[in-house]
Write an enzyme that holds these catalytic residues in place. Structure first.
Site, PDB file in Angstrom:
ATOM      1  N   TYR A   1       0.917   6.207 -32.382  1.00 42.52           N
ATOM      2  CA  TYR A   1       0.593   5.029 -31.557  1.00 42.52           C
ATOM      3  C   TYR A   1      -0.360   5.428 -30.429  1.00 42.52           C
ATOM      4  CZ  TYR A   1       1.399   0.457 -29.389  1.00 42.52           C
ATOM      5  OH  TYR A   1       1.229  -0.811 -28.872  1.00 42.52           O
TER       6      TYR A   1
ATOM      7  N   LYS B   1      -4.210   3.945 -29.991  1.00 42.41           N
ATOM      8  CA  LYS B   1      -4.539   3.088 -28.846  1.00 42.41           C
ATOM      9  C   LYS B   1      -5.610   3.733 -27.965  1.00 42.41           C
ATOM     10  CE  LYS B   1      -2.018  -0.404 -29.951  1.00 42.41           C
ATOM     11  NZ  LYS B   1      -2.670  -1.660 -30.374  1.00 42.41           N
TER      12      LYS B   1
ATOM     13  N   ILE C   1       5.860  -5.742 -23.521  1.00 36.41           N
ATOM     14  CA  ILE C   1       5.794  -7.207 -23.589  1.00 36.41           C
ATOM     15  C   ILE C   1       6.860  -7.673 -24.576  1.00 36.41           C
ATOM     16  CG2 ILE C   1       4.288  -9.197 -23.994  1.00 36.41           C
ATOM     17  CD1 ILE C   1       3.262  -7.250 -21.775  1.00 36.41           C
TER      18      ILE C   1
HETATM   19  N1  LIG Z   1       4.657  -5.829 -27.308  1.00 32.62           N
HETATM   20  C1  LIG Z   1       4.288  -4.809 -26.569  1.00 32.62           C
HETATM   21  O1  LIG Z   1       5.071  -4.272 -25.763  1.00 32.62           O
HETATM   22  C2  LIG Z   1       2.886  -4.283 -26.668  1.00 32.62           C
HETATM   23  C3  LIG Z   1       2.415  -3.435 -25.667  1.00 32.62           C
HETATM   24  C4  LIG Z   1       1.128  -2.921 -25.735  1.00 32.62           C
HETATM   25  C5  LIG Z   1       0.300  -3.275 -26.788  1.00 32.62           C
HETATM   26  N2  LIG Z   1       0.777  -4.112 -27.755  1.00 32.62           N
HETATM   27  C6  LIG Z   1      -0.144  -4.447 -28.849  1.00 32.62           C
HETATM   28  O2  LIG Z   1      -0.296  -5.841 -28.904  1.00 32.62           O
HETATM   29  C7  LIG Z   1      -0.714  -6.212 -30.226  1.00 32.62           C
HETATM   30  C8  LIG Z   1       0.098  -7.407 -30.674  1.00 32.62           C
HETATM   31  O3  LIG Z   1       1.453  -6.998 -30.759  1.00 32.62           O
HETATM   32  P1  LIG Z   1       2.689  -7.944 -30.426  1.00 32.62           P
HETATM   33  O4  LIG Z   1       3.435  -7.286 -29.327  1.00 32.62           O
HETATM   34  O5  LIG Z   1       2.262  -9.350 -30.297  1.00 32.62           O
HETATM   35  O6  LIG Z   1       3.549  -7.672 -31.754  1.00 32.62           O
HETATM   36  P2  LIG Z   1       3.874  -8.597 -33.005  1.00 32.62           P
HETATM   37  O7  LIG Z   1       4.574  -7.697 -33.954  1.00 32.62           O
HETATM   38  O8  LIG Z   1       4.534  -9.840 -32.549  1.00 32.62           O
HETATM   39  O9  LIG Z   1       2.428  -8.975 -33.576  1.00 32.62           O
HETATM   40  C9  LIG Z   1       1.649  -8.119 -34.373  1.00 32.62           C
HETATM   41  C10 LIG Z   1       1.039  -8.944 -35.498  1.00 32.62           C
HETATM   42  O10 LIG Z   1       0.132  -8.108 -36.241  1.00 32.62           O
HETATM   43  C11 LIG Z   1       0.259  -8.491 -37.613  1.00 32.62           C
HETATM   44  N3  LIG Z   1      -0.191  -7.420 -38.493  1.00 32.62           N
HETATM   45  C12 LIG Z   1       0.400  -6.216 -38.730  1.00 32.62           C
HETATM   46  N4  LIG Z   1      -0.288  -5.527 -39.647  1.00 32.62           N
HETATM   47  C13 LIG Z   1      -1.341  -6.302 -40.012  1.00 32.62           C
HETATM   48  C14 LIG Z   1      -2.411  -6.141 -40.928  1.00 32.62           C
HETATM   49  N5  LIG Z   1      -2.539  -5.035 -41.683  1.00 32.62           N
HETATM   50  N6  LIG Z   1      -3.332  -7.128 -41.032  1.00 32.62           N
HETATM   51  C15 LIG Z   1      -3.213  -8.260 -40.297  1.00 32.62           C
HETATM   52  N7  LIG Z   1      -2.213  -8.482 -39.421  1.00 32.62           N
HETATM   53  C16 LIG Z   1      -1.283  -7.512 -39.280  1.00 32.62           C
HETATM   54  C17 LIG Z   1       1.768  -8.765 -37.780  1.00 32.62           C
HETATM   55  O11 LIG Z   1       2.048  -9.520 -38.938  1.00 32.62           O
HETATM   56  C18 LIG Z   1       2.088  -9.467 -36.479  1.00 32.62           C
HETATM   57  O12 LIG Z   1       1.987 -10.874 -36.605  1.00 32.62           O
HETATM   58  C19 LIG Z   1      -0.557  -4.953 -31.080  1.00 32.62           C
HETATM   59  O13 LIG Z   1      -1.825  -4.355 -31.261  1.00 32.62           O
HETATM   60  C20 LIG Z   1       0.330  -4.055 -30.240  1.00 32.62           C
HETATM   61  O14 LIG Z   1       0.138  -2.687 -30.488  1.00 32.62           O
HETATM   62  C21 LIG Z   1       2.023  -4.641 -27.718  1.00 32.62           C
END
Ligand SMILES: NC(=O)c1ccc[n+]([C@@H]2O[C@H](COP(=O)([O-])OP(=O)(O)OC[C@H]3O[C@@H](n4cnc5c(N)ncnc54)[C@H](O)[C@@H]3O)[C@@H](O)[C@H]2O)c1
Length: 252
Positions: free
Chosen positions: A155, A159, A188
């Site tokens: 990860y 990132k 988040i």
């Molecule tokens: N939630 C957190 O704490 C957090 C913190 C920092 C960064 N992020 C980043 O935010 C972004 C969104 O994450 P989130 O927290 O909303 O999680 P989430 O799991 O709710 O959303 C991620 C989405 O990506 C989709 N996905 C996964 N693989 C895929 C693929 N191969 N092709 C198309 N879609 C795909 C999933 O189906 C899902 O709907 C991610 O990049 C994650 O790394 C999240």
């Protein structure tokens, strides 16, 4: 309406941050393509936006395939005439909690394919669509591009790559009036962190480690995405924006 006449694609649009951002862009008047590998959830997000009076449709995409990403962008331009905002947001946390000497190579590669290759494919395909009229590309990184935790090497690697690609792409695409920026959220409250939700003790300890002992909401992240996508951010380029309640700013 700050996004009137604009066309946006949101990858990971079925998920927490993606769906909140898609909704906010649509509330601002954008035509939004909700793109995700999860068809049922993605369709439901698009339908919810339409029910609320916005304009949205669903497009299935697998961001690990350049062909899939490129088709999504081309279909969007064919249907709506242009692409103005590309939110490359799809991502996974990976299995997590794996000692680096035990991480299966396939698990490392899977995380790279989705979190890193997927962002590059999105930047490339969007740039081709935007090069004649400009646009904004927003990539989802993480505070874990900047600070490290144990047992999460894939990860962190991916990132950090997102931040590097954001800078390089901003430089290469400036001459086309395409801005490229990133967001770096902390914890988040979305399905991505569900793995810790079941154990109340772990969940509370993560929550308490946050600056104000609370998780961010997808809606709070979406507000920053919408700002970066808007003309109000016209002089913001090449950087990642922290959306972390200060988590990356202090020693914990
Ligand atoms: N939630 C957190 O704490 C957090 C913190 C920092 C960064 N992020 C980043 O935010 C972004 C969104 O994450 P989130 O927290 O909303 O999680 P989430 O799991 O709710 O959303 C991620 C989405 O990506 C989709 N996905 C996964 N693989 C895929 C693929 N191969 N092709 C198309 N879609 C795909 C999933 O189906 C899902 O709907 C991610 O990049 C994650 O790394 C999240």
């Amino acid at each position: 309406m700050r996004f009137a006449g604009k066309v946006a694609i949101v990858t990971g649009g079925a998920g927490g941050i993606g769906s909140a951002s898609a909704k906010l862009l649509a509330e601002g008047g954008a035509e939004v393509v909700v793109a995700d590998i999860n068809r049922d959830a993605g369709r439901a997000v698009a339908a919810g936006i339409v029910e609320a009076g916005g304009r949205a449709s669903f497009h299935a995409v697998d961001v690990t395939s350049y062909e899939s990403v490129s088709n999504m962008v081309e279909d969007t331009v064919t249907e709506f005439g242009q692409l103005d905002i590309m939110f490359n947001n799809a991502g996974v946390f990976g299995d997590g909690q794996l000692d680096l000497m035990e991480i299966p190579i396939e698990e490392y590669q899977r995380t790279v394919h989705i979190n890193q290759d997927g962002i590059f494919y999105g930047i490339r395909a969007a740039a081709l669509a935007m090069k004649n009229r400009g646009g904004v590309i927003i990539n989802t990184a993480s505070i874990y591009a900047y600070i490290a935790d144990r047992k999460q090497l894939p990860y962190h690697a991916t990132k950090a790559a997102v931040v590097g690609m954001t800078k390089a792409a901003a430089l290469d695409l400036a001459k086309y009036n395409i801005r490229v920026v990133a967001i770096a959220p902390s914890m988040i409250d979305t399905p991505l962190i569900d793995r810790w939700r079941a154990d109340e003790r772990v969940w509370n300890s993560i929550r308490k480690s946050q600056m104000r002992q609370q998780f961010g909401t997808p809606e709070e992240v979406a507000q920053v995405v919408a700002f970066l996508a808007s003309d109000e951010a016209s002089f913001v380029n090449g950087h990642a924006f922290f959306v972390d309640d200060g988590a990356a700013a202090f020693k914990r």
